[in-house]
Design an enzyme around this catalytic site. Structure first.
Site, short mmCIF file in Angstrom:
data_model
loop_
_atom_site.label_atom_id
_atom_site.label_comp_id
_atom_site.label_asym_id
_atom_site.label_seq_id
_atom_site.Cartn_x
_atom_site.Cartn_y
_atom_site.Cartn_z
N ARG A 135 -12.42 -3.44 -7.44
CA ARG A 135 -12.25 -4.04 -6.11
C ARG A 135 -13.61 -4.10 -5.42
NH1 ARG A 135 -8.43 -1.51 -1.40
NH2 ARG A 135 -9.99 0.11 -1.59
N PHE A 139 0.85 -1.19 0.00
CA PHE A 139 0.00 0.00 0.00
C PHE A 139 0.89 1.24 0.00
CE2 PHE A 139 -2.64 3.35 1.81
CZ PHE A 139 -3.65 3.33 0.87
N ASP A 193 1.16 -4.27 8.72
CA ASP A 193 0.04 -3.35 8.49
C ASP A 193 -1.22 -4.20 8.38
OD1 ASP A 193 -1.94 -1.65 7.56
OD2 ASP A 193 -0.62 -0.59 6.16
N TYR A 227 -11.24 2.62 10.04
CA TYR A 227 -12.41 2.99 9.24
C TYR A 227 -12.81 1.99 8.17
CZ TYR A 227 -8.73 5.22 6.27
OH TYR A 227 -7.62 5.50 5.53
N LYS A 228 -12.20 0.83 8.18
CA LYS A 228 -12.58 -0.19 7.20
C LYS A 228 -13.52 -1.20 7.88
CE LYS A 228 -8.26 0.58 4.69
NZ LYS A 228 -8.80 1.14 3.44
#
Lengths: 410, 410
Positions: free
Chosen positions: A369, A125, A195, A220-221
């Site tokens: 995605r 990422f 991560d 926040y996921k």
């Protein structure tokens, strides 16, 4: 061939089906982007409103004590510890994922003097790569070395200070074997920093069993903490006395309210705090974590795999010949909770899907995605999403200037 | 001698009196701690609720574009620029004050190669000292040098990379001459970095006129942005192309949504962004800043000085002989918008005041601190606070075990 009746039977048998009602989701959408921003828990508006009106408005500065604002980083951290298989005193909620990564990366390098390499993979990422590059630009003799994921273990050597990897890849969803890679890092005297942004709440995590050193992750996921929710960090208890944060703000001080002139690192994980905690974001995050903890996690992870597998199966059956190529591992136990397909015109195809109410996202250069959050996505949602995907591709309705026009955030 | 009638006439003539109704304040309190946590603007609950329910709940991930979440750091930064006398493209809202200080301090040192000293004063706000000490521990050959404020200008020399000062002192309220000290720094080739946490919204600021280089500040004090509100940073336009943030997160990248592997610093001040912006905190902060911008600033700063001067006058008249010593400058133009008095038993005295509804705070070792926010504090509030202070001291009602018992946050 799985048909619609079978899919509906899967929903009828779903032990998590009732959790759908614990979220406020817009009508007419199938939200498959919970891996980017999780949905709004039904209890969150009232909790945030109470934090604003009662805790802030009435309690004012006294709420640092009376509403335990000051304890929020540790209190919510201890709850996230249950999600990731850590001890309560090993996790803090603070800052952003990027800032927490900086803290732990610099701390890890400081704990491995004489070693100069941050080992990671290309295509990690971006913020992980960028923060690592920033650390290398800042500190003398630190280098970032990227090798393809298949070669990571072989590349760990006596120069490696820290292996920095994202547990579930943000694009492909491919899952690293955390325990095996951590072991390989330890075998060579290096630390492993994970991560967890795309795995926390999405896949089984047991940081204690994996003997993990350090980790960071996103609120926040899959934790449904809200846009820009505070992030978390994990420091294994055995490292807490020796690792030092470079961000030595007052909240990480041993006695912040003594207001002394000299920094003294706080006890345990507390030294990895920096500034004043963001209380509104903390309140929303806590609701999301509490809700997640209510669910049966075996059922949750089983459903996550089943939703992703159903999506792949239906796309391969019903969208064959329409230009899609699976860009995620085919095996359920090698994936996180999202699935990617490549398409040469991925960007406008995704915009057309969004216009039809199927909300996924696009990741450059060509990836569609789709995230499957078992708390609020059902099997028939997957069926309907695939039907709309097929229709968009088959009709060519995606091929318009409006769908090709790029937005600021993709 | 100012009497109560005179005080009431001052309220009757106050052009800002109507702003009191724009805040939700608890009954029965005189809130003199807005310099620690500002009060709740009346419009904030609805704005935060809308951000949660409509923007997050209904708009979901699309709100990064449709609600301009992605533009919040720059949009709110441009509003704060108006408060501090900067250009719109010189200010960003991001992270915490401590994290922003780290970014700018490291950037400043990077921009002054061959110079190794961070010059500051002892007794500066702790996080400023601690962050500076952390930078010195991290980077080769960087030292923190503290000299008393009267000697700062004389201490700037060719070794000085950056002069780091808090514009209004958090304890005494004493005000530095920003323009003069910045000029002295420049005369010796150094940069000046100002912490505006206790001055933004409280005193006149004109960073452009002062030729300021760098600044940081807090959103939750006089800007009324809420507990742990996002902080801001200022980088003068002339420095933006050369200064580099050490926190090279994806939001500071030139093209974050290209998801490339290599960091490239964003244009202008944007490179000082790091992680994903905290949207709930941003929403509350924007309401506070908007409300501040509605007020006539000449009237606001005049009232701020008048409230503080009235408090000092009344305390000296009505609390004479009760153990209080002024710990702030006597001259209004040498102060910010808070006033401190020392008392040997400051901690329990403040707890007794709080129990009587006069909310100030205590700062070690002996300071009673009272903030006067002209948007929601009136002259009669000052009168009544002094009467209660006199009664608490005169009666000795503060001297109980309960008032002496320390809370987590003081």
């Amino acid at each position: 061939m799985t048909d619609l009746d079978t899919v509906r039977q899967m929903d009828a048998a779903d032990p998590l089906a009732a959790f759908r009602q614990r979220f406020l989701l817009p009508e007419g959408q199938i939200y498959l982007d919970g891996n980017s921003l999780g949905a709004l828990p039904r209890d969150t508006p009232a909790r945030v409103a109470d934090t604003v009106a009662r805790e802030w408005g009435e309690g004012l500065v006294g709420s640092w004590n009376s509403a335990d604002w000051i304890g929020a980083p540790q209190r919510i951290g201890a709850k996230i510890a249950r999600v990731i298989g850590a001890a309560p005193q090993e996790v803090l909620v603070a800052d952003s994922t990027s800032v927490n990564l900086f803290k732990l990366l610099v701390a890890a390098i400081g704990a491995r003097p004489g070693r100069h390499v941050i080992l990671t993979e290309p295509g990690n990422f971006p913020t992980d790569l960028y923060i690592a590059q920033g650390v290398a630009a800042l500190l003398p003799r630190v280098d970032v070395r990227t090798v393809p994921r298949a070669d990571i273990v072989a590349a760990i050597d006596p120069d490696t200070a820290v292996v920095l990897l994202t547990h579930v890849h943000y694009k492909s969803g491919a899952l690293f074997d955390m325990a095996a890679i951590t072991r390989a890092a330890h075998d060579h005297g290096a630390l492993a920093l994970w991560d967890l942004s795309h795995s926390v709440g999405a896949v089984e995590l047991d940081l204690t069993a994996a003997n993990a050193d350090l980790a960071i992750g996103c609120g926040y996921k899959y934790l449904n903490g809200g846009p820009g929710a505070p992030a978390f960090l994990y420091v294994a208890a055995r490292h807490q006395a020796t690792l030092r944060s470079p961000l030595t703000g007052w909240m990480g001080h041993a006695a912040p309210f003594d207001f002394g002139d000299d920094y003294a690192a706080g006890a345990g994980v507390n030294r990895f705090l920096c500034g004043t905690p963001p209380i509104l974001g903390m309140a929303a995050l806590e609701v999301g974590v509490d809700l997640w903890l209510e669910a049966d996690r075996a059922a949750l992870f089983q459903k996550s795999r089943a939703l992703c597998s159903l999506f792949i199966e239906l796309v391969e059956q019903r969208c064959a010949g329409l230009g899609l190529t699976l860009a995620s591992p085919a095996a359920a136990d090698a994936r996180g909770s999202h699935v990617s397909f490549a398409h040469a015109d991925g960007y406008p195809v995704m915009q057309a899907l969004i216009a039809r109410g199927v909300i996924g996202d696009f990741r450059a250069p060509d990836v569609l995605r789709f995230g499957f959050t078992p708390l609020y996505i059902g099997y028939e949602d997957v069926w309907r999403a695939v039907e709309i995907l097929r229709d968009v591709l088959d009709s060519g309705s995606w091929d318009t200037p409006a769908f090709r026009a790029r937005a600021a955030v993709t």
